[in-house]
Design a protein around this motif. Sequence first.
Motif, PDB file in Angstrom:
ATOM      1  N   TYR A  43       0.814  -1.228   0.000  1.00 32.85           N
ATOM      2  CA  TYR A  43       0.000   0.000   0.000  1.00 32.85           C
ATOM      3  C   TYR A  43       0.844   1.272   0.000  1.00 32.85           C
ATOM      4  N   TRP A  44       1.899   1.286   0.845  1.00 34.78           N
ATOM      5  CA  TRP A  44       2.778   2.445   0.986  1.00 34.78           C
ATOM      6  C   TRP A  44       1.969   3.716   1.279  1.00 34.78           C
ATOM      7  N   ARG A  45       1.244   3.667   2.405  1.00 31.55           N
ATOM      8  CA  ARG A  45       0.441   4.810   2.836  1.00 31.55           C
ATOM      9  C   ARG A  45       0.959   5.308   4.174  1.00 31.55           C
ATOM     10  N   ALA A  46       1.704   6.428   4.137  1.00 36.42           N
ATOM     11  CA  ALA A  46       2.261   6.996   5.363  1.00 36.42           C
ATOM     12  C   ALA A  46       1.188   7.617   6.245  1.00 36.42           C
ATOM     13  N   ASP A  47      -0.004   7.882   5.665  1.00 37.34           N
ATOM     14  CA  ASP A  47      -1.080   8.515   6.428  1.00 37.34           C
ATOM     15  C   ASP A  47      -1.890   7.508   7.249  1.00 37.34           C
ATOM     16  N   ALA A  48      -1.636   6.214   7.072  1.00 36.81           N
ATOM     17  CA  ALA A  48      -2.394   5.182   7.780  1.00 36.81           C
ATOM     18  C   ALA A  48      -1.887   5.022   9.218  1.00 36.81           C
ATOM     19  N   ARG A  49      -2.783   4.625  10.108  1.00 41.38           N
ATOM     20  CA  ARG A  49      -2.411   4.254  11.474  1.00 41.38           C
ATOM     21  C   ARG A  49      -3.203   3.011  11.877  1.00 41.38           C
ATOM     22  N   GLY A  50      -2.684   2.326  12.911  1.00 40.25           N
ATOM     23  CA  GLY A  50      -3.246   1.041  13.308  1.00 40.25           C
ATOM     24  C   GLY A  50      -4.675   1.135  13.813  1.00 40.25           C
ATOM     25  N   VAL A  51      -5.450   0.068  13.563  1.00 39.59           N
ATOM     26  CA  VAL A  51      -6.841   0.006  14.034  1.00 39.59           C
ATOM     27  C   VAL A  51      -7.153  -1.387  14.581  1.00 39.59           C
ATOM     28  N   ILE A  52      -8.092  -1.422  15.516  1.00 36.46           N
ATOM     29  CA  ILE A  52      -8.779  -2.660  15.896  1.00 36.46           C
ATOM     30  C   ILE A  52     -10.248  -2.412  15.573  1.00 36.46           C
ATOM     31  N   VAL A  53     -10.817  -3.230  14.713  1.00 31.75           N
ATOM     32  CA  VAL A  53     -12.198  -3.006  14.263  1.00 31.75           C
ATOM     33  C   VAL A  53     -13.043  -4.262  14.470  1.00 31.75           C
ATOM     34  N   GLY A  54     -14.368  -4.065  14.376  1.00 29.38           N
ATOM     35  CA  GLY A  54     -15.295  -5.192  14.506  1.00 29.38           C
ATOM     36  C   GLY A  54     -15.540  -5.621  15.935  1.00 29.38           C
ATOM     37  N   LEU A  55     -15.284  -4.725  16.899  1.00 27.25           N
ATOM     38  CA  LEU A  55     -15.454  -5.088  18.302  1.00 27.25           C
ATOM     39  C   LEU A  55     -16.924  -5.138  18.694  1.00 27.25           C
ATOM     40  N   THR A  56     -17.275  -6.171  19.465  1.00 29.04           N
ATOM     41  CA  THR A  56     -18.595  -6.285  20.097  1.00 29.04           C
ATOM     42  C   THR A  56     -18.377  -6.752  21.533  1.00 29.04           C
ATOM     43  N   ARG A  57     -19.462  -6.822  22.302  1.00 33.36           N
ATOM     44  CA  ARG A  57     -19.356  -7.323  23.685  1.00 33.36           C
ATOM     45  C   ARG A  57     -18.905  -8.786  23.724  1.00 33.36           C
ATOM     46  N   TYR A  58     -19.069  -9.486  22.614  1.00 29.93           N
ATOM     47  CA  TYR A  58     -18.709 -10.903  22.525  1.00 29.93           C
ATOM     48  C   TYR A  58     -17.178 -11.106  22.542  1.00 29.93           C
ATOM     49  N   ILE A  59     -16.428 -10.113  22.054  1.00 33.93           N
ATOM     50  CA  ILE A  59     -14.977 -10.253  21.868  1.00 33.93           C
ATOM     51  C   ILE A  59     -14.272 -10.277  23.220  1.00 33.93           C
ATOM     52  N   ASP A  60     -13.330 -11.222  23.380  1.00 27.91           N
ATOM     53  CA  ASP A  60     -12.473 -11.221  24.571  1.00 27.91           C
ATOM     54  C   ASP A  60     -11.010 -11.320  24.140  1.00 27.91           C
ATOM     55  N   ARG A  61     -10.130 -11.450  25.112  1.00 26.14           N
ATOM     56  CA  ARG A  61      -8.694 -11.386  24.802  1.00 26.14           C
ATOM     57  C   ARG A  61      -8.242 -12.518  23.869  1.00 26.14           C
ATOM     58  N   ARG A  62      -8.962 -13.629  23.859  1.00 25.71           N
ATOM     59  CA  ARG A  62      -8.605 -14.731  22.959  1.00 25.71           C
ATOM     60  C   ARG A  62      -8.821 -14.342  21.503  1.00 25.71           C
ATOM     61  N   HIS A  63      -9.926 -13.633  21.231  1.00 25.34           N
ATOM     62  CA  HIS A  63     -10.196 -13.183  19.859  1.00 25.34           C
ATOM     63  C   HIS A  63      -9.144 -12.167  19.409  1.00 25.34           C
ATOM     64  N   ILE A  64      -8.742 -11.301  20.345  1.00 27.00           N
ATOM     65  CA  ILE A  64      -7.711 -10.314  20.004  1.00 27.00           C
ATOM     66  C   ILE A  64      -6.393 -11.017  19.686  1.00 27.00           C
ATOM     67  N   ALA A  65      -6.042 -12.031  20.489  1.00 27.59           N
ATOM     68  CA  ALA A  65      -4.816 -12.797  20.238  1.00 27.59           C
ATOM     69  C   ALA A  65      -4.872 -13.461  18.863  1.00 27.59           C
ATOM     70  N   ARG A  66      -6.041 -14.001  18.543  1.00 25.00           N
ATOM     71  CA  ARG A  66      -6.194 -14.644  17.227  1.00 25.00           C
ATOM     72  C   ARG A  66      -6.092 -13.605  16.101  1.00 25.00           C
ATOM     73  N   ALA A  67      -6.694 -12.437  16.313  1.00 19.97           N
ATOM     74  CA  ALA A  67      -6.652 -11.383  15.298  1.00 19.97           C
ATOM     75  C   ALA A  67      -5.216 -10.911  15.051  1.00 19.97           C
ATOM     76  N   VAL A  68      -4.389 -10.925  16.103  1.00 19.38           N
ATOM     77  CA  VAL A  68      -2.974 -10.561  15.954  1.00 19.38           C
ATOM     78  C   VAL A  68      -2.272 -11.533  15.001  1.00 19.38           C
ATOM     79  N   LEU A  69      -2.455 -12.828  15.215  1.00 17.47           N
ATOM     80  CA  LEU A  69      -1.820 -13.822  14.343  1.00 17.47           C
ATOM     81  C   LEU A  69      -2.378 -13.726  12.924  1.00 17.47           C
ATOM     82  N   GLU A  70      -3.695 -13.541  12.818  1.00 12.22           N
ATOM     83  CA  GLU A  70      -4.312 -13.468  11.493  1.00 12.22           C
ATOM     84  C   GLU A  70      -3.812 -12.246  10.726  1.00 12.22           C
ATOM     85  N   ALA A  71      -3.508 -11.157  11.435  1.00 13.68           N
ATOM     86  CA  ALA A  71      -3.007  -9.949  10.771  1.00 13.68           C
ATOM     87  C   ALA A  71      -1.696 -10.230  10.036  1.00 13.68           C
ATOM     88  N   VAL A  72      -0.855 -11.069  10.624  1.00 14.65           N
ATOM     89  CA  VAL A  72       0.414 -11.418   9.983  1.00 14.65           C
ATOM     90  C   VAL A  72       0.152 -12.181   8.683  1.00 14.65           C
TER      91      VAL A  72
END
Length: 503
Positions: free
Chosen positions: A360-389
């Motif tokens: 992409y080469w977009r210097a204007d971008a910054r990190g996001v966490i999206v799609g959060l609901t009350r259902y999400i817990d730390r396990r989903h975040i851990a999985r999202a970290v691996l999936e991001a890679v």
Amino acid sequence: MGDYIGALDLGTTSNRFIVFDRQGRIVGLDQKEHRQIFPQPGWVEHDPLEIWHNSGEVIRGALAKTGLAGRDIAAIGITNQRETTVVWDRRSGRPYMNAIVWQCMRTDDLCRRLTADGGQDRFREQTGLPISTYFSGPKLRWALDHVPAAREGAIKGEALFGTIETWIIWWLTGGPDGGAHVTDVSNASRTLLMNLKTLAWDAEILKVLDIPAGMLPRIVPSIDADTWGLTLPDGPLGAEVPVCGALGDQQAALVGQTCFAVGEAKNTYGTGCFLLLNTGTEAVASRHGLITTVGYQIRGQKPVYCLEGSIAIAGALVQWLRDNLGFIHSAAEIEPLARGVADNGGAYIVPAFSGLYAPYWRADARGVIVGLTRYIDRRHIARAVLEAVAYQTLDVVEAMAKDSGVSLSTLRVDGGMVANELLMQFQADVLGVPVIRPKITETTALGAASAAALAIGFAGSIEELKRNWVMDKRWEPAMAAAQRAKGIAGWKKAIERTLNWID
């Protein structure tokens, strides 16, 4: 001829000397870290003499640990942190200044001026590279502008330039007393000074940057039977050993993974990711955010080119989860935590901490966490970290397919994160191709050793190297097509949310 090959791995944080046998197995090694010097924000330096002294120490250390003598080593191959720049006095061997490390941002103003005069792709047709602080040429120009002794030495013909492999080969083969001043094509292709087609220094670019050609090393093949010189009997090896293989670290990993055929690719999962795709003997121009680079060259043969995609944040995202958020105490904890849920629950993390890199080469971008609901817990975040890679790797692979017309057949993987089997399975699922981990994950050093082994006939052929390469594990794609498409669509939407954050 000795029965072993030595590989000197000159990394960003440490030097290692690894001894391999004829089957490409590790016999022994030694390692030593060197200082990271930060003179001011954004600047990164190394002490070149410390790197040379440490190289001697790890060579002697590995020989002592294995009970071998220098005469038992048939040849030496070298692999190195790419783009890091050294300027030194050919008479004394003293550097005029510390090495400017590949991560250093001090050439930002210079790169802006070069870009203003012809765009970021001003030299891309000749070099395959955009103008960037990453590459060595602007670093050398900075040194000549800001270090009077270097400038004076260059005018008098007393100054030499090189990347780290050039510096160490010069010292290993004699230093001020006739040391070989060479750089291999893979490292030369990262300077912004070499013409990809002629494999020679580009006279037009040297003129624009006002760099004297006399201070540049001779460009040589990566795998070179006409050795660049012998180590000195009174040097670290205590014997005359040919130095005949050199590769930048990511290209060395490509060779170590035996990705010798068009369409074969490797991805190194470290702090960031570096994905290289073999595109054959024709340089493929990128129009989708990648760079074109030389993979390797065997003396007497055409060079083999690659497309390369760089991902800034991979393992660093796991570190962020550990150090900044305190979700885990050690990196190894992320896999069992992420395995506690079947999917990401709709949550995505895009780690655009300092903008988005390839494709992409977009210097204007910054990190996001999206799609959060009350259902999400730390396990989903851990999985999202691996999936991001894995998703970031997919983005690069898609760009490579658009640029080259070459479809990825398999992905060979190495680096610290390949121990994470959940990540490896998810990578196979989103790419839709098998992911293969080798038995020897020290692929960078293995590539340097393979280059030296080929050069002197210690290994008879590329086919022999392929036979020595041993698979540890293979992951086949197992995700349903509809689930895969839904996950990728969510990732693309998450990417859009990162854009235009910085005005």
